[in-house]
Design a protein around this motif. Structure first.
Motif, PDB file in Angstrom:
ATOM      1  N   VAL A   1     -32.180   7.003 -30.555  1.00 32.80           N
ATOM      2  CA  VAL A   1     -32.621   8.381 -30.766  1.00 32.80           C
ATOM      3  C   VAL A   1     -32.560   8.709 -32.259  1.00 32.80           C
ATOM      4  CG1 VAL A   1     -32.300  10.789 -30.084  1.00 32.80           C
ATOM      5  CG2 VAL A   1     -31.613   8.984 -28.521  1.00 32.80           C
ATOM      6  N   VAL A   2     -33.680   8.516 -32.955  1.00 35.62           N
ATOM      7  CA  VAL A   2     -33.731   8.810 -34.385  1.00 35.62           C
ATOM      8  C   VAL A   2     -34.740   9.945 -34.617  1.00 35.62           C
ATOM      9  CG1 VAL A   2     -34.150   7.874 -36.688  1.00 35.62           C
ATOM     10  CG2 VAL A   2     -33.247   6.374 -34.890  1.00 35.62           C
TER      11      VAL A   2
ATOM     12  N   LYS B   1     -37.279   5.365 -31.193  1.00 30.38           N
ATOM     13  CA  LYS B   1     -36.328   4.247 -31.058  1.00 30.38           C
ATOM     14  C   LYS B   1     -36.543   3.288 -32.219  1.00 30.38           C
ATOM     15  CE  LYS B   1     -37.261   4.339 -26.186  1.00 30.38           C
ATOM     16  NZ  LYS B   1     -38.030   3.637 -25.156  1.00 30.38           N
ATOM     17  N   MET B   2     -35.457   2.783 -32.770  1.00 34.56           N
ATOM     18  CA  MET B   2     -35.551   1.788 -33.839  1.00 34.56           C
ATOM     19  C   MET B   2     -34.683   0.596 -33.509  1.00 34.56           C
ATOM     20  SD  MET B   2     -35.553   4.231 -37.213  1.00 34.56           S
ATOM     21  CE  MET B   2     -35.806   2.835 -38.312  1.00 34.56           C
ATOM     22  N   ARG B   3     -35.303  -0.600 -33.544  1.00 36.70           N
ATOM     23  CA  ARG B   3     -34.572  -1.816 -33.195  1.00 36.70           C
ATOM     24  C   ARG B   3     -33.489  -2.120 -34.223  1.00 36.70           C
ATOM     25  NH1 ARG B   3     -37.481  -7.618 -32.563  1.00 36.70           N
ATOM     26  NH2 ARG B   3     -38.244  -7.032 -34.609  1.00 36.70           N
TER      27      ARG B   3
ATOM     28  N   ILE C   1     -26.533   0.867 -34.670  1.00 39.55           N
ATOM     29  CA  ILE C   1     -26.672   0.215 -33.360  1.00 39.55           C
ATOM     30  C   ILE C   1     -28.130   0.312 -32.941  1.00 39.55           C
ATOM     31  CG2 ILE C   1     -25.953   0.214 -30.933  1.00 39.55           C
ATOM     32  CD1 ILE C   1     -23.420   1.782 -31.918  1.00 39.55           C
ATOM     33  N   GLY C   2     -28.781  -0.822 -32.726  1.00 41.43           N
ATOM     34  CA  GLY C   2     -30.205  -0.869 -32.395  1.00 41.43           C
ATOM     35  C   GLY C   2     -30.538  -0.144 -31.108  1.00 41.43           C
ATOM     36  N   GLY C   3     -31.793   0.307 -31.027  1.00 40.54           N
ATOM     37  CA  GLY C   3     -32.193   1.160 -29.915  1.00 40.54           C
ATOM     38  C   GLY C   3     -33.044   0.488 -28.869  1.00 40.54           C
ATOM     39  N   CYS C   4     -32.998  -0.824 -28.773  1.00 37.06           N
ATOM     40  CA  CYS C   4     -33.865  -1.467 -27.798  1.00 37.06           C
ATOM     41  C   CYS C   4     -33.081  -2.230 -26.740  1.00 37.06           C
ATOM     42  CB  CYS C   4     -34.845  -2.420 -28.479  1.00 37.06           C
ATOM     43  SG  CYS C   4     -35.974  -1.555 -29.551  1.00 37.06           S
ATOM     44  N   GLY C   5     -31.778  -2.339 -26.911  1.00 40.59           N
ATOM     45  CA  GLY C   5     -30.985  -3.102 -25.955  1.00 40.59           C
ATOM     46  C   GLY C   5     -30.720  -2.341 -24.679  1.00 40.59           C
ATOM     47  N   GLY C   6     -30.181  -3.010 -23.696  1.00 41.97           N
ATOM     48  CA  GLY C   6     -29.890  -2.349 -22.420  1.00 41.97           C
ATOM     49  C   GLY C   6     -28.450  -1.911 -22.422  1.00 41.97           C
TER      50      GLY C   6
ATOM     51  N   GLY D   1     -46.435   5.315 -27.874  1.00 44.37           N
ATOM     52  CA  GLY D   1     -46.131   3.968 -27.411  1.00 44.37           C
ATOM     53  C   GLY D   1     -44.722   3.978 -26.824  1.00 44.37           C
ATOM     54  N   THR D   2     -44.149   2.788 -26.703  1.00 47.45           N
ATOM     55  CA  THR D   2     -42.832   2.695 -26.062  1.00 47.45           C
ATOM     56  C   THR D   2     -41.690   3.087 -26.999  1.00 47.45           C
ATOM     57  OG1 THR D   2     -42.784   0.381 -26.711  1.00 47.45           O
ATOM     58  CG2 THR D   2     -43.535   0.870 -24.483  1.00 47.45           C
ATOM     59  N   ALA D   3     -41.974   3.316 -28.275  1.00 51.04           N
ATOM     60  CA  ALA D   3     -40.902   3.598 -29.234  1.00 51.04           C
ATOM     61  C   ALA D   3     -40.465   5.061 -29.259  1.00 51.04           C
ATOM     62  CB  ALA D   3     -41.324   3.165 -30.640  1.00 51.04           C
ATOM     63  N   ILE D   4     -41.068   5.891 -28.445  1.00 49.68           N
ATOM     64  CA  ILE D   4     -40.595   7.275 -28.361  1.00 49.68           C
ATOM     65  C   ILE D   4     -39.347   7.281 -27.464  1.00 49.68           C
ATOM     66  CG2 ILE D   4     -41.174   9.587 -27.504  1.00 49.68           C
ATOM     67  CD1 ILE D   4     -42.651   8.881 -30.098  1.00 49.68           C
TER      68      ILE D   4
END
Lengths: 150, 88
Positions: A73-74, A117-119, A145-150, B48-51
């Motif tokens: 959440v950025v 989201k930012m990885r 902390i990256g934003g793509c993990g589960g 896209g999926t990044a939101i």
């Protein structure tokens, strides 16, 4: 064989009809799928706007945190003071698919605010289309902390 | 007029795995948001999926008090929602 053809036809009709009922504008509007699926920035910009060449501009302001603890959440806010801003496209350089969003202003004030989201640590790039050319500004956001993990 | 909208949506990227089963969770995200006053589109967003999950969107349009604003979204699985609000 005939039965299969019939099924196919009715399925297609069904999809079109339901889409039309939900949002009438949907059928006409063009979702830039190829741009969102692109894995590089020039590819995304070309697919979305026909060109990947832009001029750096001080008239685009990006408001985003320097350090984001949670990459999921950025908050990112973009304001353009370029005359006749048609659209604002948000790119997160280091994401698997860099293009995050695109906003068509329809004459509204050139301002948008969203959360992305930012990885990992990356530049956030705002590309503005105005008068047929592209302008851009960027800001780096450090991600803890990256934003793509589960 | 400044509009602030919150949408309730999982915004799945399609890249995450279910920790128990190890299977990928299918992509499920809002592709398009349209804001209208009457028949006039004032803002149109492609996402896209990044939101982030449960998306927040704020934008500004030139209008007046009493406008009836409609915000609709549609996702990649064909689900949609529409909210209407009177501008104060």
């Amino acid at each position: 064989m005939k039965r299969r053809t019939l099924l196919k036809t009715s399925l297609v009709t069904g999809v079109i009809a339901s889409t039309g009922l939900l949002i009438p504008g949907r059928v006409l509007a063009a979702y830039p799928k190829a741009a969102f699926e692109s894995i590089d920035i020039p590819g995304a910009l070309t697919a979305a706007m026909g060109s990947s060449e832009y001029a750096e501009s001080g008239d685009i302001k990006i408001k985003a945190p320097e350090i984001a603890e949670n990459g999921a959440v950025v908050p990112v806010q973009v304001t353009s003071s370029i005359a006749d801003t048609e659209s604002i496209t948000l790119i997160v350089s280091n994401n698997p698919n860099p293009m995050a969003a695109s906003f068509n202003m329809h004459g509204s004030e050139a301002f948008v605010s969203v959360r992305v989201k930012m990885r990992k640590t990356s530049d956030v790039l705002a590309v503005v289309k105005a008068g047929g050319s592209l302008h851009a500004a960027k800001q780096e956001v450090k991600v803890t902390i990256g934003g793509c993990g589960g | 007029m400044t509009v602030k909208a919150l949408m309730s949506h999982p915004m799945e990227t399609g890249l995450r795995k279910n920790k128990k089963t190890g299977k990928k969770i299918p992509a499920h995200f809002i592709e398009e948001v349209i804001a209208k006053v009457g028949d006039k589109t004032v803002m149109e967003a492609y996402w896209g999926t990044a939101i982030s999950k449960n998306p927040y969107l704020s934008f500004k349009y030139s209008g007046s008090k009493g406008d009836v604003l409609t915000v609709s979204w549609i996702d990649n699985q064909g689900e949609s929602a529409t909210e209407t609000a009177k501008v104060k």
